[in-house]
Design a protein around this motif. Sequence first.
Motif, PDB file in Angstrom:
ATOM      1  N   LEU A  88       0.850  -1.194   0.000  1.00 39.32           N
ATOM      2  CA  LEU A  88       0.000   0.000   0.000  1.00 39.32           C
ATOM      3  C   LEU A  88       0.884   1.243   0.000  1.00 39.32           C
ATOM      4  N   PHE A 148      -9.881   3.884   3.018  1.00 38.32           N
ATOM      5  CA  PHE A 148     -10.973   2.947   2.733  1.00 38.32           C
ATOM      6  C   PHE A 148     -12.104   3.576   1.913  1.00 38.32           C
ATOM      7  N   LEU A 181      -2.880   0.399  -4.124  1.00 34.77           N
ATOM      8  CA  LEU A 181      -2.924  -0.903  -3.452  1.00 34.77           C
ATOM      9  C   LEU A 181      -2.441  -1.963  -4.434  1.00 34.77           C
ATOM     10  N   ILE A 226      -8.556  -4.570   0.889  1.00 37.12           N
ATOM     11  CA  ILE A 226      -8.334  -3.906   2.174  1.00 37.12           C
ATOM     12  C   ILE A 226      -9.458  -4.296   3.131  1.00 37.12           C
ATOM     13  N   TYR A 228     -11.156  -3.476   6.897  1.00 36.27           N
ATOM     14  CA  TYR A 228     -11.190  -2.327   7.807  1.00 36.27           C
ATOM     15  C   TYR A 228     -11.962  -2.702   9.061  1.00 36.27           C
ATOM     16  N   PRO A 238      -7.976 -10.001   3.082  1.00 37.66           N
ATOM     17  CA  PRO A 238      -7.371  -8.792   2.531  1.00 37.66           C
ATOM     18  C   PRO A 238      -5.846  -8.897   2.510  1.00 37.66           C
ATOM     19  N   VAL A 270      -4.256  -6.005   3.107  1.00 39.39           N
ATOM     20  CA  VAL A 270      -3.989  -4.981   4.112  1.00 39.39           C
ATOM     21  C   VAL A 270      -5.162  -4.931   5.095  1.00 39.39           C
ATOM     22  N   LEU A 298      -6.741  -2.626   8.183  1.00 42.02           N
ATOM     23  CA  LEU A 298      -6.707  -1.358   8.913  1.00 42.02           C
ATOM     24  C   LEU A 298      -7.417  -1.571  10.246  1.00 42.02           C
TER      25      LEU A 298
END
Length: 240
Positions: free
Chosen positions: A4, A50, A62, A80, A82, A154, A156, A158
């Motif tokens: 990212l 996001f 990304l 991603i 979240y 995902p 990534v 968050l």
Amino acid sequence: MYVLEVKNLTAGYEKLRIVRNINLALEKGEVLSILGPNGAGKSTLLNAIFGIARIFEGKIILNSKEITGKKPYEIARLGIGYTPQIQNVFPNLTVEENLELSAFKRNGVDVKKEIESIFNLFPEIERRRKNLAKTLSGGERQMLAMARALISRPSVLLLDEPTAGLSPKATSVLLKKVKDIIELNVSVILVEQNVTKALETSNRVAVLVGGEFVYQGNANELTREDIEKMFFGEKIKQEL
Ligand SMILES: Nc1ncnc2c1ncn2[C@@H]1O[C@H](COP(=O)(O)OP(=O)(O)O)[C@@H](O)[C@H]1O
Ligand SMILES: [Mg+2]
């Protein structure tokens, strides 16, 4: 190759520019902690990544694909996950139902298999799979929220203040999970108010004060005291 990248990002809500000139790059298998006082813009930065906050300027990339301006559901599909600071589970659904709802977001997934595999990581909530989310302890609820974000696999994740309000013991258990997640090839951006714990859990830290990064560096380069001084406007080292 970064998982990212955030380049020169300015973001906020309506006419308000809350975070400004944000640059960050997240490597594969890394935990980056974002630290900073209340109101610094930490949640806004995650919201911007996001696709929830308004982006005024800059780019978000990304896995080499630009995602700036995309909708949250598209961003989720592109990789991603979240876990927001609040309202991150459905209190009146069971643990299992909470997970089923997240898993359905992807086409062609074997929901049952996904849920069993996520329970390997979180046996604490497997035991409570038939219980309503509102009956979980604070730590279990955060695990469920993390599990929901992870079920779509995902690249990534968050995490916004997952340990807020938890006991020291529950905090340690939860942050250990963050380290386990890394083993699954997920990179993590962790917003954390416990500076000591954040330094223990992450490879790198970024300090956000008044909407701008005042420091980015390796987690072993500085102490809690160094960081907390930055919260109050002291500049220790400038590496940007
Ligand atoms: N939806 C919103 N609309 C307008 N301003 C907001 C909104 N959410 C947060 N803010 C403002 O943005 C600033 C940063 O908030 P936030 O990103 O939540 O900080 P942090 O997570 O670091 O505590 C605060 O001044 C807050 O009042
Ligand atoms: Mg916040």
